[in-house]
Scaffold this motif. Structure first.
Motif, PDB file in Angstrom:
ATOM      1  N   HIS B   4       0.817  -1.204   0.000  1.00 31.00           N
ATOM      2  CA  HIS B   4       0.000   0.000   0.000  1.00 31.00           C
ATOM      3  C   HIS B   4       0.858   1.264   0.000  1.00 31.00           C
ATOM      4  O   HIS B   4       0.450   2.302  -0.509  1.00 31.00           O
ATOM      5  CB  HIS B   4      -0.847  -0.053   1.277  1.00 31.00           C
ATOM      6  N   ASP B   5       2.072   1.158   0.599  1.00 31.69           N
ATOM      7  CA  ASP B   5       2.938   2.326   0.740  1.00 31.69           C
ATOM      8  C   ASP B   5       4.116   2.314  -0.225  1.00 31.69           C
ATOM      9  O   ASP B   5       5.039   3.120  -0.084  1.00 31.69           O
ATOM     10  CB  ASP B   5       3.470   2.401   2.181  1.00 31.69           C
ATOM     11  N   PRO B   7       6.275   3.132  -3.530  1.00 33.32           N
ATOM     12  CA  PRO B   7       6.254   4.329  -4.385  1.00 33.32           C
ATOM     13  C   PRO B   7       5.302   4.187  -5.567  1.00 33.32           C
ATOM     14  O   PRO B   7       4.626   5.147  -5.936  1.00 33.32           O
ATOM     15  CB  PRO B   7       7.712   4.445  -4.848  1.00 33.32           C
ATOM     16  N   ILE B  10       1.744   4.698  -4.330  1.00 33.50           N
ATOM     17  CA  ILE B  10       1.494   6.110  -3.995  1.00 33.50           C
ATOM     18  C   ILE B  10       1.349   6.935  -5.277  1.00 33.50           C
ATOM     19  O   ILE B  10       0.482   7.815  -5.369  1.00 33.50           O
ATOM     20  CB  ILE B  10       2.634   6.665  -3.092  1.00 33.50           C
ATOM     21  N   GLN B  11       2.186   6.626  -6.278  1.00 33.19           N
ATOM     22  CA  GLN B  11       2.074   7.379  -7.541  1.00 33.19           C
ATOM     23  C   GLN B  11       0.759   7.074  -8.260  1.00 33.19           C
ATOM     24  O   GLN B  11       0.160   7.960  -8.874  1.00 33.19           O
ATOM     25  CB  GLN B  11       3.287   7.072  -8.434  1.00 33.19           C
ATOM     26  N   GLU B  13      -1.990   6.317  -6.692  1.00 35.56           N
ATOM     27  CA  GLU B  13      -2.979   7.085  -5.903  1.00 35.56           C
ATOM     28  C   GLU B  13      -2.995   8.541  -6.361  1.00 35.56           C
ATOM     29  O   GLU B  13      -4.044   9.149  -6.496  1.00 35.56           O
ATOM     30  CB  GLU B  13      -2.591   7.071  -4.418  1.00 35.56           C
ATOM     31  N   THR B  14      -1.801   9.082  -6.579  1.00 34.59           N
ATOM     32  CA  THR B  14      -1.685  10.487  -6.987  1.00 34.59           C
ATOM     33  C   THR B  14      -2.429  10.733  -8.300  1.00 34.59           C
ATOM     34  O   THR B  14      -3.145  11.730  -8.436  1.00 34.59           O
ATOM     35  CB  THR B  14      -0.193  10.870  -7.136  1.00 34.59           C
ATOM     36  N   TYR B  17      -6.009  10.961  -7.555  1.00 39.16           N
ATOM     37  CA  TYR B  17      -6.384  12.254  -6.958  1.00 39.16           C
ATOM     38  C   TYR B  17      -6.610  13.310  -8.037  1.00 39.16           C
ATOM     39  O   TYR B  17      -7.545  14.113  -7.956  1.00 39.16           O
ATOM     40  CB  TYR B  17      -5.294  12.747  -5.996  1.00 39.16           C
ATOM     41  N   ILE B  18      -5.743  13.297  -9.054  1.00 38.52           N
ATOM     42  CA  ILE B  18      -5.870  14.292 -10.138  1.00 38.52           C
ATOM     43  C   ILE B  18      -7.176  14.044 -10.909  1.00 38.52           C
ATOM     44  O   ILE B  18      -7.886  14.988 -11.278  1.00 38.52           O
ATOM     45  CB  ILE B  18      -4.652  14.211 -11.104  1.00 38.52           C
ATOM     46  N   PHE B  21     -10.042  15.302  -8.879  1.00 32.37           N
ATOM     47  CA  PHE B  21     -10.081  16.768  -8.963  1.00 32.37           C
ATOM     48  C   PHE B  21     -10.777  17.203 -10.251  1.00 32.37           C
ATOM     49  O   PHE B  21     -11.643  18.091 -10.231  1.00 32.37           O
ATOM     50  CB  PHE B  21      -8.659  17.345  -8.911  1.00 32.37           C
ATOM     51  N   PHE B  63     -10.245  11.332  -1.265  1.00 32.12           N
ATOM     52  CA  PHE B  63      -9.336  12.205  -0.513  1.00 32.12           C
ATOM     53  C   PHE B  63      -9.276  11.801   0.964  1.00 32.12           C
ATOM     54  O   PHE B  63      -8.236  11.922   1.604  1.00 32.12           O
ATOM     55  CB  PHE B  63      -9.773  13.675  -0.630  1.00 32.12           C
ATOM     56  N   HIS B  65     -10.027   8.774   1.998  1.00 26.31           N
ATOM     57  CA  HIS B  65      -9.717   7.329   1.949  1.00 26.31           C
ATOM     58  C   HIS B  65     -10.771   6.459   2.602  1.00 26.31           C
ATOM     59  O   HIS B  65     -10.438   5.429   3.185  1.00 26.31           O
ATOM     60  CB  HIS B  65      -8.346   7.017   2.589  1.00 26.31           C
TER      61      HIS B  65
END
Lengths: 194, 114
Positions: B4-5, B7, B10-11, B13-14, B17-18, B21, B63, B65
């Motif tokens: 889950h953590d 890289p 996380i990328q 997930e990023t 997020y975009i 948005f 956002f 989670h």
């Protein structure tokens, strides 16, 4: 004495304490804003002579865009810390602060125009509801800015001594910030568009 | 470090997020556009609240989670939502008592300024 469960989860809740704490706080916030929304519904539907003043929709739309942008910058700041990239955290943290400041400036311009038009909290029920709800929301933005300023300033020293706890602090701040965004998502159509 | 953590996670997930948005921005434009249509107040309120709820769900799910959280948080939120719904239903109860008191009070308070 060291405070327990600041990083590792408690066995019974499965959460570190600050995360449980912020969710309990947000639950109380749901009830606070819920009471105000309920009051608004009661006053508005109960009054056949409800007066709805035209509000500045373009400025409020701009503020909506600003807030949802700041929600993204907060998660990107948190993602930066999880990637052990403090520079990314700082960049998006500062951007969040600027967006929050922008929101308050736009709100200030709106309030100023309303005061100039002779619209005050005591003008009528609509203006009372409008200033109470947007004012309380604005105070939440200000409170968030104070906490973020601390986390970007003196509080950031924790990154060197305890990076996991600092990352958790940013996650907790983010949860608060997203809630403030979420409240605005409902305030915007309720007060400006309907 | 859990998967889950990583890289890569996380990328990924990023990127999500975009996309969220972008969806929120589009929904904001839709909310404003709908308000300019000549709709009845009932339909306007329903549409505005549906769009706001979709936006709120996106914020909470991605956002905040909530798609992947601990049972403790779901329990807290479940209890909160129950009482929140009660709060929203209270105005309905105020009208269904047929005494008209709330209407008169609201009318009088607003009437003082006109």
């Amino acid at each position: 004495m060291e405070i327990p469960y600041t990083v590792e989860p408690r066995p019974d809740t499965g959460l570190y304490n600050a995360k449980l704490g912020i969710w309990l706080f947000l639950a109380s916030e749901v009830m606070l804003f819920g009471a105000l929304f309920s009051t608004y519904i009661l006053l508005r539907t109960g009054n056949p002579n409800w007066v709805q003043h035209p509000m500045d929709v373009p400025l409020a739309t701009l503020n909506t865009m600003i807030l949802i942008s700041s929600s993204v910058t907060v998660v990107l700041a948190w993602a930066g810390l999880r990637l052990k990239n403090f520079a990314q955290f700082r960049k998006y943290g500062i951007l969040t602060m600027l967006l929050a400041g922008g929101f308050m400036v736009v709100k200030g311009i709106e309030y100023s125009a309303e005061f100039s038009a002779g619209l005050f909290p005591w003008t009528d029920n609509y203006m009372a509801v409008y200033f109470t709800m947007t004012g309380l929301h604005g105070l939440h933005i200000l409170g968030g800015m104070v906490v973020l300023a601390y986390l970007l300033g003196p509080g950031a020293k924790m990154w060197d001594s305890n990076p996991e706890q600092f990352t958790n602090r940013i996650e907790v701040f983010g949860l608060y910030w997203h809630f403030v965004d979420l409240v605005w998502i409902f305030l915007f159509p309720s007060l400006y568009l309907l | 470090m859990s998967a889950h953590d990583s890289p890569e996670a996380i990328q990924a997930e990023t990127r999500k997020y975009i996309m969220v948005f972008a969806a929120l921005a589009v929904l904001t434009v839709i909310t404003v556009a709908v308000s300019y249509l000549d709709l009845s107040i009932g339909l306007a309120v329903t549409l505005a609240m549906i769009v706001a709820s979709v936006k709120g769900t996106l914020v909470a799910a991605y956002f905040m989670h909530l798609l992947d959280e601990r049972k403790t948080i779901y329990a807290i939120l479940g209890l909160t939502m129950f009482f929140f719904v009660v709060l929203m239903i209270l105005p309905v109860g105020a009208f269904s008592d047929h005494n008209g008191a709330s209407t008169e009070v609201a009318h009088e308070v607003d009437g003082e300024h006109h």
